[in-house]
Design an enzyme around this catalytic site. Sequence first.
Site, PDB file in Angstrom:
ATOM      1  N   ARG A 104      10.396  10.716  90.816  1.00  0.00           N
ATOM      2  CA  ARG A 104      11.528  10.570  89.633  1.00  0.00           C
ATOM      3  C   ARG A 104      11.777   9.178  89.307  1.00  0.00           C
ATOM      4  O   ARG A 104      12.395   8.487  90.434  1.00  0.00           O
ATOM      5  CB  ARG A 104      12.892  11.312  90.128  1.00  0.00           C
ATOM      6  CG  ARG A 104      13.255  12.616  89.028  1.00  0.00           C
ATOM      7  CD  ARG A 104      14.299  13.197  89.704  1.00  0.00           C
ATOM      8  NE  ARG A 104      15.331  12.573  90.278  1.00  0.00           N
ATOM      9  CZ  ARG A 104      16.516  13.058  90.435  1.00  0.00           C
ATOM     10  NH1 ARG A 104      16.968  14.155  89.598  1.00  0.00           N
ATOM     11  NH2 ARG A 104      17.540  12.474  90.847  1.00  0.00           N
ATOM     12  N   THR A 108      15.804   6.118  85.116  1.00  0.00           N
ATOM     13  CA  THR A 108      15.716   7.089  83.870  1.00  0.00           C
ATOM     14  C   THR A 108      15.791   8.501  84.311  1.00  0.00           C
ATOM     15  O   THR A 108      16.203   9.520  83.757  1.00  0.00           O
ATOM     16  CB  THR A 108      14.479   6.859  82.999  1.00  0.00           C
ATOM     17  OG1 THR A 108      13.353   7.284  83.996  1.00  0.00           O
ATOM     18  CG2 THR A 108      14.479   5.646  82.599  1.00  0.00           C
ATOM     19  N   ASP A 200      18.643  13.482  99.399  1.00  0.00           N
ATOM     20  CA  ASP A 200      17.147  13.116  98.946  1.00  0.00           C
ATOM     21  C   ASP A 200      16.372  13.927  99.705  1.00  0.00           C
ATOM     22  O   ASP A 200      16.104  13.578 101.042  1.00  0.00           O
ATOM     23  CB  ASP A 200      16.801  11.832  98.850  1.00  0.00           C
ATOM     24  CG  ASP A 200      15.397  11.372  98.245  1.00  0.00           C
ATOM     25  OD1 ASP A 200      14.581  12.093  98.870  1.00  0.00           O
ATOM     26  OD2 ASP A 200      15.503  10.783  97.263  1.00  0.00           O
ATOM     27  N   ASP A 203      13.281  12.111 101.330  1.00  0.00           N
ATOM     28  CA  ASP A 203      13.747  10.978 102.556  1.00  0.00           C
ATOM     29  C   ASP A 203      14.182  11.603 103.802  1.00  0.00           C
ATOM     30  O   ASP A 203      14.049  11.370 104.827  1.00  0.00           O
ATOM     31  CB  ASP A 203      14.815  10.277 102.039  1.00  0.00           C
ATOM     32  CG  ASP A 203      14.466   9.248 101.068  1.00  0.00           C
ATOM     33  OD1 ASP A 203      13.108   8.816 101.004  1.00  0.00           O
ATOM     34  OD2 ASP A 203      15.469   8.607 100.129  1.00  0.00           O
TER      35      ASP A 203
HETATM   36  C1  PRP Z   1      12.542  15.154  94.161  1.00  0.00           C
HETATM   37  C2  PRP Z   1      12.477  16.519  94.495  1.00  0.00           C
HETATM   38  C3  PRP Z   1      11.953  16.811  93.031  1.00  0.00           C
HETATM   39  C4  PRP Z   1      12.634  16.143  92.130  1.00  0.00           C
HETATM   40  C5  PRP Z   1      13.790  16.881  91.539  1.00  0.00           C
HETATM   41  O1  PRP Z   1      11.525  14.233  94.407  1.00  0.00           O
HETATM   42  O2  PRP Z   1      11.783  16.684  95.538  1.00  0.00           O
HETATM   43  O3  PRP Z   1      10.330  16.864  93.043  1.00  0.00           O
HETATM   44  O4  PRP Z   1      13.169  14.951  92.866  1.00  0.00           O
HETATM   45  O5  PRP Z   1      14.494  16.318  90.536  1.00  0.00           O
HETATM   46  P1  PRP Z   1      14.095  16.673  88.887  1.00  0.00           P
HETATM   47  O6  PRP Z   1      14.417  18.200  88.977  1.00  0.00           O
HETATM   48  O7  PRP Z   1      15.489  16.092  88.200  1.00  0.00           O
HETATM   49  O8  PRP Z   1      12.912  16.355  88.301  1.00  0.00           O
HETATM   50  P2  PRP Z   1      11.552  12.669  94.330  1.00  0.00           P
HETATM   51  O9  PRP Z   1      11.329  12.339  92.882  1.00  0.00           O
HETATM   52  O10 PRP Z   1      12.745  12.043  94.728  1.00  0.00           O
HETATM   53  O11 PRP Z   1      10.309  12.157  94.998  1.00  0.00           O
HETATM   54  P3  PRP Z   1      10.068  12.605  96.662  1.00  0.00           P
HETATM   55  O12 PRP Z   1       9.802  14.159  96.871  1.00  0.00           O
HETATM   56  O13 PRP Z   1       8.760  11.611  96.953  1.00  0.00           O
HETATM   57  O14 PRP Z   1      11.092  12.117  97.398  1.00  0.00           O
HETATM   58  N1  URA Z   2      15.902  15.048  94.498  1.00  0.00           N
HETATM   59  C1  URA Z   2      16.476  15.354  95.560  1.00  0.00           C
HETATM   60  O1  URA Z   2      15.671  14.981  96.583  1.00  0.00           O
HETATM   61  N2  URA Z   2      17.904  15.748  95.790  1.00  0.00           N
HETATM   62  C2  URA Z   2      18.358  15.773  94.399  1.00  0.00           C
HETATM   63  O2  URA Z   2      19.796  15.919  94.722  1.00  0.00           O
HETATM   64  C3  URA Z   2      17.965  15.643  93.279  1.00  0.00           C
HETATM   65  C4  URA Z   2      16.779  15.279  93.352  1.00  0.00           C
END
Ligand code: PRP
Ligand code: URA
Length: 209
Positions: A104, A108, A200, A203
Amino acid sequence: MSKPIITDHPLIQHKVTLIRDKNTPSKEFRELVSEIAMLMCYEATRDLPLKEIEIETPMTVTKSKVISGRKLAFVPILRAGLGMCDGMLALVPAAKVGHIGMYRDPETHTPHEYYCKLPADIEERDVILLDPMLATGGSAIDAVNALKKRSPRSIKFVCIIAAPEGIEALSAAHPDVQIYAASRDERLNENKYILPGLGDAGDRIFGTK
Ligand code: PRP
Ligand code: URA
């Protein structure tokens, strides 16, 4: 449009409380996410068809049921979805695993696909798409779009924490995709993070913050 299934079994609720706690360290967080995924796999596979076969117990010959001919594929959305994969595979070791990489954009909040590798025979498989977090729904919607280009038999989406906004967006974009969530949370904050949420997920699983 089918309603989301909230898998609120007491064991799942207990473990969700533990992963929400900001003091839960990565090792425990990872283990709990995997355990929650295993429990959710039980719910998400409840409708698998069965057939009867004949077997011999030490006592007699009898008929008993086995899962009939359905092939599954688990598809974690990278990174955080990876944390759910082992728990699912513990219950369905014969499933194949595909991967969809999404991140994400921090400004944005829109998703960007950076990787997609799916089983060659995915059109014969029922897919369970995995991501612990459904926030705006953007990542899940794009991941389902990527899956649908390869025409799997069916798609379910299993997450742990879902925002109402994400449930609405994913259900509207893909009404044929059944959503399973362990919790429907309150809302998104101004940075599109889920409240109360757990922060997150990626993380916390990988200890990157
Ligand atoms: C997080 C989560 C989802 C997404 C959800 O991933 O694991 O994939 O955000 O958000 P959305 O519904 O608004 O799209 P992130 O992009 O943080 O990546 P990561 O798993 O690599 O930490
Ligand atoms: N992605 C995450 O990991 N946590 C949130 O709360 C939203 C998006």
